[in-house]
Write a protein that holds these residues in place. Structure first.
Motif: not given
Ligand code: SF4
Ligand code: SF4
Ligand code: SF4
Length: 233
Positions: A163-179, A213-220
């Motif tokens: 999970g840590a590797l996936f998180k690091l791999a996604s760090i530069k992803n342009k689409k993020i959840l914002i409050r 955060c696992t980007s599960c979208n529950r909060c959104k």
């Protein structure tokens, strides 16, 4: 116990959350079918586990760099395994479950699994030993699952180096959840339904950059004011 019941009621109460969970279960079932089909094929053709598992994980990492952390959010069955263990923990510890470490201290130790990830991967690499890697992974998995008896998703939070590797791999992803603070009514619902204790209601701006955060979208999905949105940065 009350918190546990509240979580179940939340999922049942909110139609959109129910629909999201159904989709996530479908994703998990599809991935599990793919995983076990590959395993059966490899076993029938004498392909070693470390070869096909490394190839599969590397493919997911490459896709994560392009698409974001889709694996943790949509496909990982280990989350559900932890949730099942969590039910046992809640029955035993009742209100003490998930209250061993307070949110302030959790925020201070979010990086621990990244150090564990480094140790779990680098030491076996330096020693050129796959067996050492399996031993490290076995320890991290066992301790994480035992800890899940007292803290929700403890394996995800503190021990899962993949999970840590996936998180690091996604760090530069342009689409993020914002409050979006101007729309937020501070109802705290997003934090209540977050399974990773990221506390999105307190976030200034970016939510999915949180190390847990696992980007599960529950909060959104659950936000009544549409204050949580996915934005391109
Ligand atoms: S952190 Fe690990 S266990 Fe948790 S969802 Fe991601 S891959 Fe699965
Ligand atoms: S659920 Fe929406 S409105 Fe409520 S605290 Fe979270 S972001 Fe704000
Ligand atoms: S902050 Fe939102 S997207 Fe991230 S884990 Fe929590 S509920 Fe899921």
């Amino acid at each position: 116990m009350m918190k546990f019941l509240e979580n179940i009621i939340d999922t049942l109460k909110y139609k959109k959350l129910r629909a999201l969970e159904m989709k996530r279960w479908l994703g998990i079932l599809i991935y599990a079918s793919v995983y076990f089909s590959i395993e059966a094929y490899a076993s029938a053709n004498n392909i070693e586990f470390y070869i096909w598992d490394t190839a599969l994980t590397t493919s997911i990492i490459v896709l994560t760099i392009i698409l974001g952390n889709f694996f943790c959010g949509w496909l990982c069955f280990m989350q559900r395994f932890q949730d099942a263990i969590g039910i046992v923990g809640r029955l035993i510890l009742r209100s003490k479950y998930n209250n061993l470490i307070n949110q302030k201290n959790r925020n201070k130790i979010k990086w621990i699994k990244y150090i564990l990830a480094g140790v779990t991967i680098l030491v076996p690499l330096v020693l050129s030993s796959y067996n050492v890697f399996i031993k490290f992974w076995g320890w991290a998995f066992s301790i994480g699952m035992i800890f899940t008896l007292v803290e929700r998703r403890a394996y995800c939070k503190y021990f899962c180096f993949i999970g840590a590797l996936f998180k690091l791999a996604s760090i530069k992803n342009k689409k993020i959840l914002i409050r979006n603070q101007s729309n937020c009514t501070a109802c705290n619902l997003c934090s209540v339904v977050c399974p990773q204790d990221c506390d999105p209601a307190k976030k200034d701006g970016s939510i999915s950059k949180d190390l847990w955060c696992t980007s599960c979208n529950r909060c959104k999905t659950v936000c009544p004011s549409n204050a949580i949105v996915k934005e391109k940065i």
